[in-house]
Design an enzyme around this catalytic site. Structure first.
Site, PDB file in Angstrom:
ATOM      1  N   LYS A 196       0.043  24.177  15.361  1.00 30.54           N
ATOM      2  CA  LYS A 196       1.100  24.733  16.214  1.00 30.54           C
ATOM      3  C   LYS A 196       2.426  24.169  15.722  1.00 30.54           C
ATOM      4  O   LYS A 196       2.838  23.069  16.092  1.00 30.54           O
ATOM      5  CB  LYS A 196       0.848  24.335  17.677  1.00 30.54           C
ATOM      6  N   GLY A 248       6.402  14.113  17.278  1.00 31.68           N
ATOM      7  CA  GLY A 248       7.516  14.635  18.070  1.00 31.68           C
ATOM      8  C   GLY A 248       8.068  13.554  18.981  1.00 31.68           C
ATOM      9  O   GLY A 248       8.004  12.365  18.657  1.00 31.68           O
ATOM     10  N   SER A 249       8.580  13.964  20.131  1.00 32.04           N
ATOM     11  CA  SER A 249       9.264  13.027  21.019  1.00 32.04           C
ATOM     12  C   SER A 249       8.265  12.147  21.776  1.00 32.04           C
ATOM     13  O   SER A 249       7.126  12.543  22.027  1.00 32.04           O
ATOM     14  CB  SER A 249      10.133  13.794  22.013  1.00 32.04           C
ATOM     15  N   THR A 250       8.720  10.974  22.155  1.00 36.40           N
ATOM     16  CA  THR A 250       7.866  10.046  22.906  1.00 36.40           C
ATOM     17  C   THR A 250       7.512  10.648  24.272  1.00 36.40           C
ATOM     18  O   THR A 250       6.387  10.476  24.748  1.00 36.40           O
ATOM     19  CB  THR A 250       8.564   8.678  23.031  1.00 36.40           C
ATOM     20  N   GLY A 253       4.739  12.979  23.719  1.00 34.50           N
ATOM     21  CA  GLY A 253       3.577  12.154  23.362  1.00 34.50           C
ATOM     22  C   GLY A 253       2.883  11.617  24.608  1.00 34.50           C
ATOM     23  O   GLY A 253       1.652  11.637  24.728  1.00 34.50           O
ATOM     24  N   GLU A 270       2.726  10.299  16.392  1.00 33.14           N
ATOM     25  CA  GLU A 270       3.818   9.757  15.575  1.00 33.14           C
ATOM     26  C   GLU A 270       5.089  10.149  16.308  1.00 33.14           C
ATOM     27  O   GLU A 270       5.444  11.330  16.341  1.00 33.14           O
ATOM     28  CB  GLU A 270       3.727  10.353  14.165  1.00 33.14           C
ATOM     29  N   CYS A 304      12.576  10.562  12.079  1.00 31.99           N
ATOM     30  CA  CYS A 304      12.015   9.643  13.077  1.00 31.99           C
ATOM     31  C   CYS A 304      12.278   8.195  12.703  1.00 31.99           C
ATOM     32  O   CYS A 304      12.458   7.353  13.563  1.00 31.99           O
ATOM     33  CB  CYS A 304      10.532   9.914  13.279  1.00 31.99           C
ATOM     34  N   GLU A 401      17.043   7.323  21.152  1.00 35.24           N
ATOM     35  CA  GLU A 401      16.957   8.041  19.881  1.00 35.24           C
ATOM     36  C   GLU A 401      17.889   9.256  19.956  1.00 35.24           C
ATOM     37  O   GLU A 401      17.703  10.128  20.806  1.00 35.24           O
ATOM     38  CB  GLU A 401      15.520   8.508  19.624  1.00 35.24           C
TER      39      GLU A 401
HETATM   40  P1  NAI Z   1       9.287  17.897  21.234  1.00 28.92           P
HETATM   41  O1  NAI Z   1       8.546  16.622  21.221  1.00 28.92           O
HETATM   42  O2  NAI Z   1       9.505  18.600  22.537  1.00 28.92           O
HETATM   43  O3  NAI Z   1       8.555  18.959  20.265  1.00 28.92           O
HETATM   44  C1  NAI Z   1       7.661  18.642  19.219  1.00 28.92           C
HETATM   45  C2  NAI Z   1       6.484  19.616  19.238  1.00 28.92           C
HETATM   46  O4  NAI Z   1       5.753  19.458  20.446  1.00 28.92           O
HETATM   47  C3  NAI Z   1       6.854  21.102  19.187  1.00 28.92           C
HETATM   48  O5  NAI Z   1       5.894  21.773  18.402  1.00 28.92           O
HETATM   49  C4  NAI Z   1       6.758  21.526  20.634  1.00 28.92           C
HETATM   50  O6  NAI Z   1       6.535  22.895  20.829  1.00 28.92           O
HETATM   51  C5  NAI Z   1       5.565  20.718  21.098  1.00 28.92           C
HETATM   52  N1  NAI Z   1       5.483  20.476  22.539  1.00 28.92           N
HETATM   53  C6  NAI Z   1       6.491  20.408  23.449  1.00 28.92           C
HETATM   54  N2  NAI Z   1       5.996  20.139  24.677  1.00 28.92           N
HETATM   55  C7  NAI Z   1       4.647  20.038  24.553  1.00 28.92           C
HETATM   56  C8  NAI Z   1       3.577  19.747  25.462  1.00 28.92           C
HETATM   57  N3  NAI Z   1       3.797  19.496  26.757  1.00 28.92           N
HETATM   58  N4  NAI Z   1       2.318  19.697  24.979  1.00 28.92           N
HETATM   59  C9  NAI Z   1       2.070  19.908  23.672  1.00 28.92           C
HETATM   60  N5  NAI Z   1       3.029  20.197  22.773  1.00 28.92           N
HETATM   61  C10 NAI Z   1       4.312  20.245  23.203  1.00 28.92           C
HETATM   62  O7  NAI Z   1      10.682  17.656  20.524  1.00 28.92           O
HETATM   63  P2  NAI Z   1      12.066  18.437  20.752  1.00 28.92           P
HETATM   64  O8  NAI Z   1      12.253  18.765  22.202  1.00 28.92           O
HETATM   65  O9  NAI Z   1      12.103  19.561  19.819  1.00 28.92           O
HETATM   66  O10 NAI Z   1      13.101  17.307  20.342  1.00 28.92           O
HETATM   67  C11 NAI Z   1      13.544  16.371  21.301  1.00 28.92           C
HETATM   68  C12 NAI Z   1      13.728  15.007  20.714  1.00 28.92           C
HETATM   69  O11 NAI Z   1      12.473  14.524  20.279  1.00 28.92           O
HETATM   70  C13 NAI Z   1      14.604  14.926  19.490  1.00 28.92           C
HETATM   71  O12 NAI Z   1      15.946  14.863  19.825  1.00 28.92           O
HETATM   72  C14 NAI Z   1      14.102  13.666  18.874  1.00 28.92           C
HETATM   73  O13 NAI Z   1      14.704  12.557  19.505  1.00 28.92           O
HETATM   74  C15 NAI Z   1      12.627  13.656  19.190  1.00 28.92           C
HETATM   75  N6  NAI Z   1      11.827  14.157  18.035  1.00 28.92           N
HETATM   76  C16 NAI Z   1      11.178  13.251  17.258  1.00 28.92           C
HETATM   77  C17 NAI Z   1      10.495  13.677  16.140  1.00 28.92           C
HETATM   78  C18 NAI Z   1       9.785  12.724  15.247  1.00 28.92           C
HETATM   79  O14 NAI Z   1       9.638  12.996  14.066  1.00 28.92           O
HETATM   80  N7  NAI Z   1       9.266  11.629  15.738  1.00 28.92           N
HETATM   81  C19 NAI Z   1      10.478  15.086  15.738  1.00 28.92           C
HETATM   82  C20 NAI Z   1      11.132  15.979  16.664  1.00 28.92           C
HETATM   83  C21 NAI Z   1      11.794  15.496  17.761  1.00 28.92           C
END
Ligand code: NAI
Ligand code: MG
Length: 498
Positions: A196, A248-250, A253, A270, A304, A401
């Protein structure tokens, strides 16, 4: 755009980007059951470049069934590790053969400079498949001589078996490379997958799905569902999924951990970071300036492991800040499609608003912007590279972050490594840390004291064979290396009474 890229662009316009992209389920490209689609934007000018299917719970169900069939009964379960290795290697070759096209897709979708997409994202994606091709044939168990039983009467050993059907949920900062970093070890281990990709950047994963079919991956081994967080949540909750690997975001997570308890899924996470950068007075200043600048401005700070909290010794603080500000001032900022662009836009309007919100909050709280401090007055999601001094450790810009090109800097005067490490460790995160010094003893001592998954001394890299992941709220488990593949296996102990 040069001629070759222009040609790829024209081909994409008249082909891949023209009609709505579908879901890959059980080897077939299909619309979402609901028929819903959503738009995909080019961050360089905020225009819509494509539409993709929005997968719902019904689609998740079908993908899980297809992956389960491929795992239990299909050709994947009967294929030898050596044949799986061949497929992974061939996929690496296919990525290389389509490098320019994939880099262009990544640039249009994510905004990053095309020369970086080529040299880093696409090149590393090809290499990662080849690296994990090697692990497919090396998932050994071990002999476990009994400790308190007669070794002549018992023979015990472990085997590693694939964990089963795995859900791979990825972010938008390195769209293809993040997908590949999960697919490669999962497939090497013998799992079947549901990928996904992030809603902001689904296109390179979909193109990868086509390449996987071309090189001969059997139906159902890789299913690709585009959609938003709800689609991800439906995968996480599904009782037919054995493991989730998420980047993705904490916050998400944490939600995934809670939602995965129904069938006690295995979970690898991660997550975010707020990584410290410590510059000692004996450091090579050219190396430090270059490294600190790259560590926060590369990928427009959307990394990240970005080094976002700078601690510099007071003797070198001014020189360092001047050097980094000079580099930031000279960065060529623009659309990633232009070959001389060094920093592209951030990924989305939402991310631009988030970063700009932090900049305003920082200035209002009393931080001083040495350079930058606001978004740019131009089309697309552009923000100025920013260095804050006078930011204190209670400010949101210091603690949270930001995921943008924003460095917060402070100085230290003492030589007490415990005290320096305590300040560096004063964060809920623990992904990476950067240290600049020529003193080997200081480097080793501080590396031991910092609570982070990766410590980079005088620079560094991310490599397929080096484990990557976080302490504390930066995640669970490790990607890359042997650990990355083993994370997609279960250990089985076999005990034989002789
Ligand atoms: P996010 O964590 O919401 O999205 C990452 C992925 O998770 C996407 O594929 C999204 O569709 C999916 N997702 C969202 N909610 C979900 C849920 N409840 N269950 C399962 N999957 C879900 O990240 P977002 O909102 O795009 O970015 C927000 C902040 O997160 C950024 O500003 C950054 O601080 C952090 N981030 C950190 C990353 C890293 O590499 N550690 C990568 C992306 C974002
Ligand atoms: Mg989100």
């Amino acid at each position: 755009m040069n001629i070759a890229i222009q040609q790829h662009y024209d081909n994409l316009q008249s082909g891949f980007l023209k009609s709505p992209r579908q879901l890959l389920v059980g080897g077939r490209w299909v619309d979402a059951r609901s028929g819903a689609t959503f738009p995909v934007y080019n961050p360089a000018n905020a225009s819509v470049i494509a539409h993709v299917a929005d997968a719902g719970p019904d689609d998740v169900d079908l993908a899980v069934k297809a992956a389960r069939h491929a795992f239990e009964d299909g050709p994947w379960s009967r294929m030898s590790p050596a044949d799986r290795a061949k497929l992974l290697w061939r996929l690496g070759d296919a990525i290389e053969a389509h490098a320019e096209e994939l880099a262009l897709i990544e640039t249009l979708d994510n905004g990053k400079p095309i020369k970086v997409a080529l040299a880093l994202d696409i090149a590393s994606s090809a290499e990662r498949f080849r690296y994990y091709a090697g692990w497919a044939t090396k998932m050994n168990g071990e002999l476990c001589p009994p400790a308190a039983h007669d070794g002549g009467k018992f023979h015990a050993f472990t085997t590693r078996q694939p964990v089963g059907v795995v859900g791979l949920i990825t972010p938008w900062n390195f769209p293809l490379l993040m997908a590949v970093s999960k697919l490669a070890p999962a497939l090497a281990a013998g799992c079947t997958t549901i990928l996904k990709p992030a809603e902001q950047t689904p296109l390179s994963s979909l193109r990868l799905g086509e390449l996987m079919q071309e090189v001969g991956f059997p139906d159902g081994v890789v299913n690709i569902l585009t959609g938003f967080g709800q689609t991800g949540a439906a995968i996480v909750e599904h009782p037919g999924v054995d493991k989730i690997s998420f980047t993705g975001s904490t916050d998400v997570g944490r939600a995934i951990v809670k939602a995965s308890t129904g069938n006690m899924k295995r979970v690898t996470l991660e997550l975010g970071g707020k990584s410290p950068v410590i510059v000692f007075p004996d450091a090579d200043m050219n190396v430090a300036v270059e490294g600190v600048a790259r560590g926060i401005f590369a990928n427009t700070g959307q990394v990240c492991q970005a080094g976002s909290r700078l601690f510099a010794h007071e003797k070198v603080f001014d020189q360092l800040i001047e050097g980094i500000a000079a580099k930031a001032g000279k960065l060529k900022i623009g659309p990633g499609i232009e070959f001389d662009t060094e920093m592209g836009p951030v990924v989305s309007q939402e991310q631009l608003d988030r970063v700009a919100g932090y900049l305003t909050a920082g200035l209002e709280a009393g931080a001083k912007a040495v350079i930058g401090g606001t978004k740019m007055k131009r089309d697309g999601y552009f923000v100025e590279p920013t260095i804050f001094t006078s930011s204190t450790t209670d400010m949101a810009v210091w603690r949270e972050e930001i995921f943008g090109p924003v460095l917060c800097a402070t100085s230290f005067s003492d030589a007490d490594l415990d005290h320096i490490a305590a300040q560096a460790n004063d964060t809920e995160y623990g992904l990476a840390a950067y240290v600049y010094t020529r003193d080997l003893s200081v480097a080793h001592k501080i590396a031991k004291k910092i609570k982070a998954g990766s410590i980079r001394i005088n620079g560094g890299m991310v490599d397929s064979n080096v484990p990557f992941g976080g302490f504390k709220q930066s995640g669970w488990g490790r990607e890359n290396g042997r650990e990355g593949a083993e994370a997609f296996t279960e250990i089985k102990s076999v005990i034989i009474s002789l």
